[in-house]
Design an enzyme around this catalytic site. Sequence first.
Site, short mmCIF file in Angstrom:
data_model
loop_
_atom_site.label_atom_id
_atom_site.label_comp_id
_atom_site.label_asym_id
_atom_site.label_seq_id
_atom_site.Cartn_x
_atom_site.Cartn_y
_atom_site.Cartn_z
CG PHE A 237 36.56 36.33 107.72
CD1 PHE A 237 35.44 37.03 108.14
CD2 PHE A 237 37.41 35.59 108.68
CE1 PHE A 237 34.90 37.01 109.35
CE2 PHE A 237 36.91 35.52 110.00
CZ PHE A 237 35.87 36.43 110.41
CB ILE A 589 17.16 43.76 106.42
CG1 ILE A 589 18.06 45.20 105.94
CG2 ILE A 589 17.83 43.20 107.68
CD1 ILE A 589 19.32 44.89 105.37
N GLY A 664 27.05 41.08 104.07
CA GLY A 664 28.32 40.34 104.75
C GLY A 664 29.43 41.10 104.68
CD GLU A 665 32.19 40.18 100.67
OE1 GLU A 665 33.34 39.92 100.39
OE2 GLU A 665 31.34 39.82 99.81
#
Length: 701
Positions: A237, A589, A664-665
């Site tokens: 993270f 994607i 991812g964020e």
Amino acid sequence: MSATVAGGRAIGTPTDRIEGREKVTGAARYAFEHAPENAAYAWIVQSPVAKGEIHSVDGSAALERPGVIAVVSVENAPRLAAVEEAELHVLQSRTISYRGQIVAVVVADSLEAAREAAAHVRVDYREQEHHVLLDEHDPAIYDPGRVNAGYPADSILGDVDAALAQAAAQVDVVYRTPAFHNNAMEPHATVASWDGDELTLYDSNQGASRVRDVIADVFELAPEQVRVISPHVGGAFGSKGTPRPHVVLAALAARMTQRPVKLAVTRQQMFAFTGYRTPTIQRLRLGAGADGRLTAIVHEAIHQSSRLREFTEQTTIATRQMYAAPNRRSTHRLARLDVPTPSWMRAPGETPGMYGLESAIDELAVELGIDPVELRIRNEPELDPERGVPFSSRNLVACLRLGAERFGWEERDPTPAVRRDGRWLVGTGVAASTYPAYRSPATATARANADGTFVVRIAGSDIGTGGRTALTLIAADALERPLERVRVEIGDSALPRAGLAGGSMATASWGTAVTFACRALLEQLQEHDGTVPAEGLEAFADSTDDVRATDQGYSRHAYGAQFAEVRVDADTGEARVSRLLGIFAAGRIINPKTARSQFIGGMTMGISMALLEESVMDREFGDYLNHDLAGYHIAAHADIGALEADWIEEDDAHLNPMGSKGIGEIGIVGTAAAVGNAVHHATGVRVRELPLRLDRLLAST
């Protein structure tokens, strides 16, 4: 894992994780599980004071304990080279800059012996008065000039004050977010081993190449003298994006004892020196006409950093490109305190900044009596408002409209505090999300073996996101071969250089280099009429030129919209998210199966941010009171209701060979604002400080 896909295309096919079986059977080895022969164990001694000087360190009593090999402190530590990351200058200074700072390390034959002996290390301090709480009235607050990722701290366009004075509707509000701590499942850990002047590190990190380079600088070695191995990483993270002090400490202890050393950071220690998100104080002023079109946007943020190093999160950056308005001002200011240095945490900048902006936009919608979805659509820009360049693709409006339809938004009564289900007040809220589509240079090799298999090598890191699987899909398509004939090797600095698994740019960056290497290998195969010689064929690619050539002239971002339904107990103020929908536009994607997990994971962290997470600083002791998972609360299964993530297919030719954007964020961005806006709709109470604790809700009623 499907080996054959429709049309011969692997990208876009839902695919199980390549390493899934290794992980569920325990065969996958994480950093601390590596066990070199004759390994010793290290335990960290930390400062109990927040500011002061070390007068002396006495390790004699610890050295008398059974199994103890060494006590290393400022009294006997070898000198290290000074580097930009001052925290890595470990055990080199007598100055204490924050409570929990490393002041010594004990090395012993067992972990238990090291821990027991650490309690016998005597450190004499000269304590000084400390300052640890962020205050917008602190006279030492200053303009840092630049913020994280190199953005200018301030941006001013037009005459903001005049526009605000003339606006038909205004919002002037202050939003606050607390410190948040990264709590990955796998703790930060390093196993260090020297062979002469060559250092091997088994380390949990987000980029082996970067760790190698930084550690080489600290120990004044050539990069090729350091090898960093991290095939499996159990979450990060952002906190493992750069090496932390424990990495240097493990290598230092191993060099002094001439034995491999294993060092794992405890959960409590992670709250001291492995990074966290800075608290923020954000003032937002919005001006708009009666039609809801923004005429002025002001977003001003205050952050904290340590005395050791300046780090300013880019909190107001997203505001610069999010909505159309001719008059704009966004600024960052910084206070240097006696605290650890903040760092990256999932979606740095966009996460706290979009919480402030999207909450203020909701307040403006209430002020104007305009539906909050419609208000956002009316302020959709044609060009990037900050840079004046076109967007490579921007489907925020499509996300808002599809999300509204799927969520049943048209049935919503905009009046706050009118919908009940028994004792629960029910409300709904919306927020937009965004994150830049970054890329960094990378290198890769692709090899064809005589047995018909292929091996692709790149020093990327899979931090639990499915990166290894995404690269395998990309390679299979670029090689025009079935998936099961392709193997991707990552997680080792000895492999071709790659950037971080961070900034939502890993797949775009590494995938570009992998695609180019595979295409170059195909050309070699064609030259050999498809025949692979016994020694095999190999191609190398460097994406640097492509990144420089194509990452100009367009504003590249992923977008999304989150819709939340919350329930608030009318008597206790307890808030729960019963339903959360995210619709995203993030390019092509690569793997729908792991992509959905990424989106949902981010949204889950956003719920934690909204309702639970808060690092509480104690003024007297200068430390976080809730520095473990007993006191630092994160969302568990019982806290999550119906959670759904989906996306709009984008065809964007201005990104990379795959047409992908990072995912991812962006899931966490916007979620907290959507939840906060829903809480206001449920209760009529606007809480402008996270988390949305029940005491804050009750105090406002």
